[in-house]
Write a protein that holds these residues in place. Structure first.
Motif, PDB file in Angstrom:
ATOM      1  N   GLY B 380       0.809  -1.221   0.000  1.00 45.39           N
ATOM      2  CA  GLY B 380       0.000   0.000   0.000  1.00 45.39           C
ATOM      3  C   GLY B 380       0.836   1.262   0.000  1.00 45.39           C
ATOM      4  O   GLY B 380       0.399   2.312  -0.484  1.00 45.39           O
ATOM      5  N   GLN B 381       2.067   1.176   0.540  1.00 36.23           N
ATOM      6  CA  GLN B 381       2.943   2.345   0.583  1.00 36.23           C
ATOM      7  C   GLN B 381       3.338   2.779  -0.823  1.00 36.23           C
ATOM      8  O   GLN B 381       3.293   3.957  -1.149  1.00 36.23           O
ATOM      9  CB  GLN B 381       4.199   2.025   1.417  1.00 36.23           C
ATOM     10  CG  GLN B 381       3.904   1.816   2.882  1.00 36.23           C
ATOM     11  CD  GLN B 381       3.504   3.112   3.550  1.00 36.23           C
ATOM     12  OE1 GLN B 381       4.172   4.120   3.402  1.00 36.23           O
ATOM     13  NE2 GLN B 381       2.400   3.098   4.273  1.00 36.23           N
ATOM     14  N   GLU B 383       1.724   1.991  -3.560  1.00 39.57           N
ATOM     15  CA  GLU B 383       0.501   2.422  -4.264  1.00 39.57           C
ATOM     16  C   GLU B 383       0.128   3.843  -3.879  1.00 39.57           C
ATOM     17  O   GLU B 383      -0.210   4.652  -4.745  1.00 39.57           O
ATOM     18  CB  GLU B 383      -0.650   1.468  -3.928  1.00 39.57           C
ATOM     19  CG  GLU B 383      -0.475   0.107  -4.563  1.00 39.57           C
ATOM     20  CD  GLU B 383      -1.677  -0.797  -4.326  1.00 39.57           C
ATOM     21  OE1 GLU B 383      -2.547  -0.407  -3.507  1.00 39.57           O
ATOM     22  OE2 GLU B 383      -1.740  -1.861  -4.950  1.00 39.57           O
ATOM     23  N   ALA B 384       0.219   4.146  -2.592  1.00 36.78           N
ATOM     24  CA  ALA B 384      -0.145   5.492  -2.144  1.00 36.78           C
ATOM     25  C   ALA B 384       0.802   6.518  -2.763  1.00 36.78           C
ATOM     26  O   ALA B 384       0.370   7.564  -3.247  1.00 36.78           O
ATOM     27  CB  ALA B 384      -0.086   5.572  -0.628  1.00 36.78           C
ATOM     28  N   ALA B 385       2.104   6.194  -2.773  1.00 39.26           N
ATOM     29  CA  ALA B 385       3.080   7.135  -3.320  1.00 39.26           C
ATOM     30  C   ALA B 385       2.856   7.341  -4.812  1.00 39.26           C
ATOM     31  O   ALA B 385       2.857   8.462  -5.306  1.00 39.26           O
ATOM     32  CB  ALA B 385       4.497   6.618  -3.057  1.00 39.26           C
ATOM     33  N   ARG B 386       2.639   6.216  -5.528  1.00 40.98           N
ATOM     34  CA  ARG B 386       2.428   6.335  -6.975  1.00 40.98           C
ATOM     35  C   ARG B 386       1.124   7.056  -7.285  1.00 40.98           C
ATOM     36  O   ARG B 386       1.030   7.809  -8.240  1.00 40.98           O
ATOM     37  CB  ARG B 386       2.402   4.945  -7.641  1.00 40.98           C
ATOM     38  CG  ARG B 386       3.695   4.146  -7.549  1.00 40.98           C
ATOM     39  CD  ARG B 386       4.890   4.885  -8.093  1.00 40.98           C
ATOM     40  NE  ARG B 386       4.737   5.369  -9.451  1.00 40.98           N
ATOM     41  CZ  ARG B 386       4.970   4.673 -10.560  1.00 40.98           C
ATOM     42  NH1 ARG B 386       5.381   3.426 -10.474  1.00 40.98           N
ATOM     43  NH2 ARG B 386       4.820   5.206 -11.746  1.00 40.98           N
ATOM     44  N   SER B 387       0.095   6.842  -6.464  1.00 41.08           N
ATOM     45  CA  SER B 387      -1.202   7.466  -6.739  1.00 41.08           C
ATOM     46  C   SER B 387      -1.128   8.979  -6.560  1.00 41.08           C
ATOM     47  O   SER B 387      -1.977   9.706  -7.057  1.00 41.08           O
ATOM     48  CB  SER B 387      -2.290   6.867  -5.845  1.00 41.08           C
ATOM     49  OG  SER B 387      -2.198   7.411  -4.551  1.00 41.08           O
ATOM     50  N   LEU B 388      -0.087   9.454  -5.839  1.00 40.78           N
ATOM     51  CA  LEU B 388       0.091  10.904  -5.719  1.00 40.78           C
ATOM     52  C   LEU B 388       0.813  11.475  -6.933  1.00 40.78           C
ATOM     53  O   LEU B 388       1.005  12.683  -7.024  1.00 40.78           O
ATOM     54  CB  LEU B 388       0.900  11.221  -4.457  1.00 40.78           C
ATOM     55  CG  LEU B 388       0.172  11.007  -3.132  1.00 40.78           C
ATOM     56  CD1 LEU B 388       1.150  11.025  -1.983  1.00 40.78           C
ATOM     57  CD2 LEU B 388      -0.906  12.058  -2.943  1.00 40.78           C
ATOM     58  N   GLY B 389       1.249  10.600  -7.836  1.00 43.12           N
ATOM     59  CA  GLY B 389       1.934  11.059  -9.031  1.00 43.12           C
ATOM     60  C   GLY B 389       3.438  10.962  -8.932  1.00 43.12           C
ATOM     61  O   GLY B 389       4.150  11.373  -9.844  1.00 43.12           O
ATOM     62  N   LEU B 390       3.985  10.413  -7.806  1.00 43.08           N
ATOM     63  CA  LEU B 390       5.435  10.288  -7.678  1.00 43.08           C
ATOM     64  C   LEU B 390       5.934   9.213  -8.636  1.00 43.08           C
ATOM     65  O   LEU B 390       5.363   8.125  -8.701  1.00 43.08           O
ATOM     66  CB  LEU B 390       5.826   9.897  -6.248  1.00 43.08           C
ATOM     67  CG  LEU B 390       5.565  10.933  -5.151  1.00 43.08           C
ATOM     68  CD1 LEU B 390       5.881  10.351  -3.790  1.00 43.08           C
ATOM     69  CD2 LEU B 390       6.379  12.195  -5.389  1.00 43.08           C
ATOM     70  N   PRO B 391       7.017   9.479  -9.396  1.00 47.07           N
ATOM     71  CA  PRO B 391       7.595   8.449 -10.264  1.00 47.07           C
ATOM     72  C   PRO B 391       8.157   7.297  -9.422  1.00 47.07           C
ATOM     73  O   PRO B 391       8.444   7.481  -8.234  1.00 47.07           O
ATOM     74  CB  PRO B 391       8.725   9.181 -10.997  1.00 47.07           C
ATOM     75  CG  PRO B 391       8.457  10.632 -10.797  1.00 47.07           C
ATOM     76  CD  PRO B 391       7.710  10.763  -9.520  1.00 47.07           C
ATOM     77  N   LYS B 398      12.010   7.929  -1.458  1.00 43.74           N
ATOM     78  CA  LYS B 398      11.435   8.734  -0.383  1.00 43.74           C
ATOM     79  C   LYS B 398      10.524   7.927   0.537  1.00 43.74           C
ATOM     80  O   LYS B 398      10.321   8.304   1.686  1.00 43.74           O
ATOM     81  CB  LYS B 398      10.639   9.895  -0.994  1.00 43.74           C
ATOM     82  CG  LYS B 398      11.511  10.947  -1.636  1.00 43.74           C
ATOM     83  CD  LYS B 398      12.216  11.756  -0.552  1.00 43.74           C
ATOM     84  CE  LYS B 398      13.256  12.664  -1.167  1.00 43.74           C
ATOM     85  NZ  LYS B 398      14.024  13.365  -0.135  1.00 43.74           N
ATOM     86  N   VAL B 399       9.928   6.869   0.014  1.00 48.29           N
ATOM     87  CA  VAL B 399       8.919   6.166   0.802  1.00 48.29           C
ATOM     88  C   VAL B 399       9.363   4.740   1.157  1.00 48.29           C
ATOM     89  O   VAL B 399       9.344   4.343   2.324  1.00 48.29           O
ATOM     90  CB  VAL B 399       7.571   6.128   0.052  1.00 48.29           C
ATOM     91  CG1 VAL B 399       6.544   5.321   0.832  1.00 48.29           C
ATOM     92  CG2 VAL B 399       7.072   7.555  -0.193  1.00 48.29           C
TER      93      VAL B 399
END
Lengths: 244, 478
Positions: B380-381, B383-391, B398-399
C-alpha cells in the motif's frame, strides 16, 4: 466533455475475470457512489482508473488523457487524480505535515513554504490543525484517514477516488470522515466513492451505481436506486444491507 | 550526476587504477614466494621480518648475482599454486624436487638435502612404524613427509589427516589426536629444540633435495643466475655459515625474543607491532569490504524488487552464485583461478582479490536481506506514493527505502560482524591479517594457547565496539 469515460473495461487475473465489460461516464462535479456485494469488482474498477491495475481490455479516458495509450505519462495523469485507500496508507516514517507536502514538493508543484501553508489550510479543513507535527501512528484511524484525504487534496486533483474509506474505521470515527467528504462534494469536487455507507450514498451521491459479478447491473439517482430497485440482484442486495 | 553516482564511479576508477598499477609495477622485479611457517627454512621473526635458511640463501645469491626481488610469504600450497598460475616468478620454500613437480616446474641445483623423520608426543609409546596400526598420522600437505607417509600407509595400516600448517600438525600430535607426524629432519629438530613437546623416533628416510623452482619453460635467466649464485656462496663459505646459524643455534638469538618473557603480557608487548599491523589489515579489509558490500547489496536489493522480470532475475542469480559459494573457494578462484583464465601474466594483488571476494560474498548476503527488507514494506505504501503522481524511483527513494532500511538495520549489524570475522579466511591467499598474524607468531614461539587467546580477545573487543556503534546509530535513527 465528461471527466471520466470508461468503455468496455475488462480485467482478468489468470482465468478469473473480475471485470466483464464495464461502461461508465462521469461528468464534472458529479459524485458517483458505487455499491455492491464484496467481490463484485468495485475496488478493482476504481484502481483501474489510476492505473494501479492495468486493464486486460477496454478504454479509459480521464480529463482527456487516454490511459491505454502508451504515450500517456501516467505520473502526470495521477497528479490529477487523488486516491484515498481503505487502510489509509500514510507514510509511517514521516510526520503528518511531511506526508502532505512530500508529493507537491518532490514534483516541484510548490515551494516548501507554499506547500507548508497549503498543508496547514488542508489540515484545518479536515479538522486536524493541531496534528501537523504528529507521527501517523499516534493518530486514531479516523484521524489518519482525514490526513490521507488532505494528502490527496494537496496535489489539487480534479477527481477524487475513494476506495471504501470508512470500512477499516471504528463506528464512532466514521462520521468525521464522511463529514469531510460531504464538504468536498458540496465544494464541487468530482468524486467516485466505493462505499458500504448507504446513508452517505443516499444523501450525497448524484448517481448510485450498483455492481455485481463484474458488471454494472443498475444505476440512477439515489431515490430511484434505493426506493425503486428494478433488478432482483439489487433488491436482494438492499434487503440484506438495510435489514442488518 | 547525483552524489552517489559520482561515488560509484570513483570507486570503480580506483579499483581500475589499482589493477593497472599492480600489473606494471611488479614486472620490473621478480616476485619470489615462500612459506610462512617452515622454520628453520622460513619463519617470521619478531617485528614481522622473515628469516631462515631459504631466505638468507636467496638473499646471498641475489646479492652475488644482482637479482632484484620481492619476497611474498604465503602458505606452501598457495605458493605452489601461484607459481603454476604464473602469479609469482619463483618459489623457495624447502620444496622437494620430485618427478611430478618436474613436470610443471624447472628446479635449480639442490641447495639442501634432507630426509623425512617420524615424530611422536614426548610421552608416547609409539617407537616404530609398526606401532601406528589403526592410529592416525598427521601430515602437512605437499611435503616430502606426506609423500613418504602415504607410500607406507597401507603397509602399516594407519589413517592420514592433513594439515596446511606445521604448527597445527605438531599440536595435533602433542594433544594426542594423532599418534605421529612426518616432517623434514631439520624442521622437526629445530622445532623440538625450540620447545615443541615432540620427539623424533625414526632415522631419516627418503633423503630428498630441496630446490628453487620456476614455472616450466619460464624465467630460465633467473634459474641460471640462482645456480651460479649458489655455486659462488658455497665456494666462499657463506652457505655453510647460513646453515650453521640456523641448525646449530637456539631460537631466541634468531627471533629476538627472550625466553623469560613468555607470560601473556610479555608475549603481548613483544608482539605488539606484529599484532597491530595484522589488526590494521583486518580493520582495513573489513571497512572497505563493508562499504563495497553495502553498495553491492543495495543495488542487488533494488534490482530484486524492481517491476518486470529482468531485474529480479539478475539479482537472484548473482545472490544464488555468490551466496552459494564457500568464501575460501571464491577467494582461491579470484586470486588464482581468474588470472589463470585471463592469462597474459595478469595479476591481482592479494589485498584487491580479498576485497573483491568479501564484496561479492557479503554483498550477496546483504542483497538478500535488503531485498527482503524492501519486500517487507507494505504494498500500500508504493501504491499510495504512486497514486500521488510520484515516479517509481522517487517513491522508492522517499517512501520505500527509508522504511525498508529501518527494517534491515539489525541484519546490517549482523552482516558487519560476519564480515569482520570472515576476513580471517583470507589468510589462505596470503593476506597477513589478524588470524594469520597469530599463525605466524606461533610458528616462531609455539605458544599456541596464549596467542590464540590473545587473538580471540582482540576480535571480541572489536566486535563489542562495533556492536555499540551500531546500537548507537540504530537509536539515533529511531
Amino acid at each position: 466533455m465528461a471527466k471520466v469515460i470508461v468503455k468496455d473495461l475488462h480485467k482478468s487475473y489468470g482465468d478469473n475475470e473480475v471485470l466483464k465489460g464495464l461502461n461508465l461516464e462521469v461528468e464534472d462535479n458529479e459524485v458517483v457512489c458505487m455499491i455492491g456485494p464484496s467481490g463484485s469488482g468495485k475496488s478493482t474498477f476504481l484502481r483501474c482508473l489510476n492505473d494501479l491495475e492495468v486493464p486486460t481490455k477496454g478504454q479509459i479516458v480521464i480529463s482527456g488523457y487516454d490511459l491505454s495509450d502508451k504515450g500517456t505519462n501516467i505520473n502526470l495523469v495521477r497528479e490529477n487524480i487523488g486516491m484515498v485507500f481503505q487502510h489509509f496508507n500514510l507514510f509511517p516514517h514521516l510526520t503528518v505535515m511531511q506526508n502532505i507536502t512530500l508529493a507537491p514538493v518532490q514534483l516541484k508543484k510548490e515551494s516548501k513554504e507554499t506547500a507548508d501553508a497549503t498543508a496547514h489550510e488542508l489540515l484545518k479543513t479536515v479538522g486536524l490543525a493541531d496534528k501537523a507535527d504528529a507521527m501517523p501512528n499516534s493518530l486514531s484511524g479516523g484521524q489518519q484517514q482525514r490526513v490521507a484525504i488532505a494528502r490527496a487534496l494537496a496535489m489539487k486533483p480534479k477527481i477524487m477516488l475513494f476506495d471504501e474509506p470508512t470500512s477499516a474505521l471504528d463506528p464512532e470515527m466514521v462520521g468525521d470522515v464522511l463529514d469531510v467528504m460531504k464538504k468536498l462534494a458540496a465544494g464541487g469536487m468530482t468524486m467516485i466513492v466505493v462505499t458500504h455507507e448507504m446513508g452517505f450514498a443516499k444523501e450525497v451521491a448524484d448517481r448510485v451505481v450498483f455492481m455485481a459479478d463484474g458488471l454494472i447491473q443498475e444505476s440512477g439517482k439515489p431515490d430511484d436506486v434505493f426506493d425503486h430497485p428494478k433488478s432482483p440482484r439489487l433488491q436482494d442486495f438492499l434487503n440484506k444491507v438495510i435489514n442488518v | 550526476m547525483k552524489k552517489w553516482q559520482v561515488a560509484v564511479v570513483m570507486v570503480l576508477a580506483t579499483l581500475g587504477s589499482w589493477f593497472a598499477f599492480a600489473s606494471t609495477a611488479q614486472a620490473k622485479t621478480y616476485t619470489i614466494a615462500t612459506d610462512t611457517t617452515f622454520a628453520p627454512f622460513e619463519f617470521q621473526a619478531k617485528g614481522g621480518k622473515y628469516k631462515g635458511i631459504d631466505i638468507d640463501i636467496l638473499n646471498a645469491i641475489a646479492k652475488k648475482e644482482n637479482i632484484k626481488y620481492k619476497l611474498k610469504a604465503i602458505s606452501f600450497g598457495a605458493a605452489v599454486q601461484q607459481l603454476s598460475a604464473n602469479q609469482v616468478d619463483g618459489v623457495i620454500a624447502g620444496m622437494n624436487v620430485t618427478p611430478e613437480r618436474k613436470q610443471t616446474f624447472d628446479f635449480s641445483d639442490a641447495y639442501y638435502t634432507s630426509g623425512v623423520v617420524m615424530a611422536v608426543a614426548k610421552g608416547s609409546s609409539v617407537k616404530s612404524f609398526k606401532d601406528l596400526k589403526g592410529k592416525t598420522v598427521a601430515l602437512k600437505t605437499g611435503t616430502a613427509g606426506a609423500t613418504y607417509a602415504k607410500s607406507i600407509e597401507s603397509k602399516y595400516g594407519f589413517k592420514i589427516k592433513y594439515f596446511n600448517d606445521s604448527n597445527n600438525m605438531y599440536n595435533d600430535v602433542k594433544v594426542g589426536n594423532s599418534a605421529a607426524c612426518f616432517e623434514d629432519y631439520p624442521v622437526m629438530s629445530y622445532g623440538i629444540k625450540n620447545g615443541i613437546a615432540l620427539k623424533i623416533v625414526s632415522k631419516q628416510y627418503e633423503a630428498g633435495d630441496y630446490g628453487f623452482a620456476v614455472k616450466k619453460g619460464k624465467n630460465a635467466e633467473l634459474l641460471k643466475k640462482f645456480n651460479a649464485g649458489l655455486k659462488a656462496i658455497k665456494a666462499d663459505g657463506q652457505y655453510k655459515k647460513i646453515v650453521d646459524k640456523y641448525l646449530h643455534s637456539s631460537e631466541s638469538s634468531l627471533t629476538g625474543e627472550t625466553a623469560s618473557s613468555r607470560t601473556f603480557v610479555g608475549l603481548f608487548t613483544q608482539n605488539l607491532s606484529t599484532i597491530g599491523s595484522g589488526l590494521w589489515m583486518t580493520l582495513e579489509l573489513t571497512v572497505i569490504s563493508i562499504i563495497l558490500a553495502t553498495i553491492m547489496g543495495m543495488i542487488l536489493g533494488v534490482l530484486g524488487v524492481m517491476p518486470g522480470k529482468l531485474g529480479p532475475a539478475i539479482s537472484s542469480t548473482i545472490i544464488y552464485i555468490f551466496r552459494g559459494m564457500p568464501l575460501m573457494v571464491l577467494a582461491f578462484f579470484i586470486y588464482i583461478g581468474f588470472p589463470d583464465l585471463i592469462g597474459h601474466g595478469f595479476k591481482i594483488p592479494a589485498f584487491i582479490a580479498g576485497m573483491i571476494t568479501l564484496m561479492l560474498n557479503e554483498g550477496a548476503y546483504t542483497g538478500a536481506f535488503v531485498k527482503g527488507g524492501f519486500q517487507a514494506v507494505d504494498d500500500g505504501q508504493m501504491e499510495a506514493a504512486r497514486s500521488l503522481g510520484l515516479p517509481y524511483w522517487t517513491a522508492m527513494r522517499k517512501v520505500i527505502m527509508p522504511q525498508g532500511i529501518r527494517i534491515m538495520i539489525p541484519s546490517f549489524i549482523n552482516q558487519f560482524i560476519i564480515t569482520l570475522k570472515d576476513t580471517s579466511i583470507l589468510s589462505v591467499i596470503g593476506i597477513v591479517e589478524l588470524t594469520q598474524t597469530g599463525t605466524l607468531i606461533i610458528a616462531r614461539n609455539f605458544e599456541g594457547f596464549k596467542i590464540w587467546l590473545m587473538i580471540a580477545i582482540i576480535y571480541l573487543v572489536i566486535i563489542t565496539l562495533l556492536t555499540w556503534l551500531s546500537n548507537w546509530v540504530q537509536r539515533r535513527m529511531n
